[in-house]
Design a protein around this motif. Sequence first.
Motif, mmCIF file in Angstrom:
data_model
loop_
_atom_site.group_PDB
_atom_site.id
_atom_site.type_symbol
_atom_site.label_atom_id
_atom_site.label_comp_id
_atom_site.label_asym_id
_atom_site.label_seq_id
_atom_site.Cartn_x
_atom_site.Cartn_y
_atom_site.Cartn_z
ATOM 1 N N SER A 1 0.832 -1.197 0.000
ATOM 2 C CA SER A 1 0.000 0.000 0.000
ATOM 3 C C SER A 1 0.865 1.244 0.000
ATOM 4 O O SER A 1 1.985 1.238 0.530
ATOM 5 N N CYS A 2 0.332 2.291 -0.560
ATOM 6 C CA CYS A 2 1.002 3.594 -0.566
ATOM 7 C C CYS A 2 -0.052 4.656 -0.306
ATOM 8 O O CYS A 2 -1.036 4.754 -1.053
ATOM 9 N N THR A 3 0.122 5.403 0.753
ATOM 10 C CA THR A 3 -0.832 6.452 1.074
ATOM 11 C C THR A 3 -0.200 7.819 0.895
ATOM 12 O O THR A 3 1.004 8.000 1.096
ATOM 13 N N GLY A 4 -1.034 8.765 0.536
ATOM 14 C CA GLY A 4 -0.571 10.132 0.348
ATOM 15 C C GLY A 4 -1.636 10.921 -0.366
ATOM 16 O O GLY A 4 -2.421 10.359 -1.144
ATOM 17 N N ARG B 1 -6.288 1.462 -7.093
ATOM 18 C CA ARG B 1 -6.478 2.540 -6.125
ATOM 19 C C ARG B 1 -7.815 2.317 -5.428
ATOM 20 O O ARG B 1 -8.781 1.896 -6.061
ATOM 21 N N ASP B 2 -7.895 2.644 -4.162
ATOM 22 C CA ASP B 2 -9.154 2.450 -3.439
ATOM 23 C C ASP B 2 -10.160 3.524 -3.835
ATOM 24 O O ASP B 2 -9.803 4.566 -4.386
ATOM 25 N N ASN B 3 -11.425 3.283 -3.563
ATOM 26 C CA ASN B 3 -12.486 4.202 -3.966
ATOM 27 C C ASN B 3 -12.375 5.559 -3.290
ATOM 28 O O ASN B 3 -12.836 6.570 -3.814
ATOM 29 N N ALA B 4 -11.778 5.584 -2.124
ATOM 30 C CA ALA B 4 -11.604 6.852 -1.417
ATOM 31 C C ALA B 4 -10.457 7.666 -1.994
ATOM 32 O O ALA B 4 -10.265 8.823 -1.611
ATOM 33 N N LYS B 5 -9.710 7.041 -2.904
ATOM 34 C CA LYS B 5 -8.605 7.714 -3.600
ATOM 35 C C LYS B 5 -7.506 8.167 -2.652
ATOM 36 O O LYS B 5 -6.875 9.208 -2.860
ATOM 37 N N THR B 6 -7.312 7.393 -1.593
ATOM 38 C CA THR B 6 -6.257 7.760 -0.660
ATOM 39 C C THR B 6 -5.111 6.766 -0.641
ATOM 40 O O THR B 6 -4.048 7.069 -0.097
ATOM 41 N N THR B 7 -5.353 5.581 -1.231
ATOM 42 C CA THR B 7 -4.350 4.526 -1.162
ATOM 43 C C THR B 7 -4.136 3.900 -2.525
ATOM 44 O O THR B 7 -5.089 3.545 -3.212
ATOM 45 N N ALA C 1 -4.856 10.781 -5.034
ATOM 46 C CA ALA C 1 -6.154 11.122 -5.622
ATOM 47 C C ALA C 1 -6.028 11.880 -6.933
ATOM 48 O O ALA C 1 -6.964 11.862 -7.742
ATOM 49 N N THR C 2 -4.916 12.524 -7.160
ATOM 50 C CA THR C 2 -4.863 13.478 -8.278
ATOM 51 C C THR C 2 -3.726 13.277 -9.262
ATOM 52 O O THR C 2 -3.770 13.825 -10.357
#
Length: 123
Positions: free
Chosen positions: A21-24, A72-78, A28-29
């Motif tokens: 996983s990679c968060t940041g 990418r997850d639906n929340a666009k955070t991961t 999203a963009t």
Amino acid sequence: QVQLVESGGGLVQVGDSLRLSCTGRTVATDNMAWFRQRSVKEREFVGIRWNAGTSGLTEYSSSVKDRFTISRDNAKTTLYLQMNSVKLEDTGTYYCAAHYSGTYRDPSAWTYWGLGTQVTVSS
């Protein structure tokens, strides 16, 4: 300042699956990619997920194609890297990267990097 944090690495056996996983906030963009560095070798391209225009389009290196999947997850955070049927040669430190300019397979083209997560594949 863009901060990327990878997680999910560990010790697995040949043939196993693992999800990184990679968060940041840029997940999203921005266009995102995974790279890896195996031992003393140079950092190498694993795959990319484009976010602008052709949103969701992915591309992979020949060494991982049909085994690894970026999503990418639906929340666009991961951002995820699903690794299936892992091989010994998949051992290395895996990095996510954001925002490139130039040749996307070249690590020097990417602006933001996480600190990496270690994946070790044993027999």
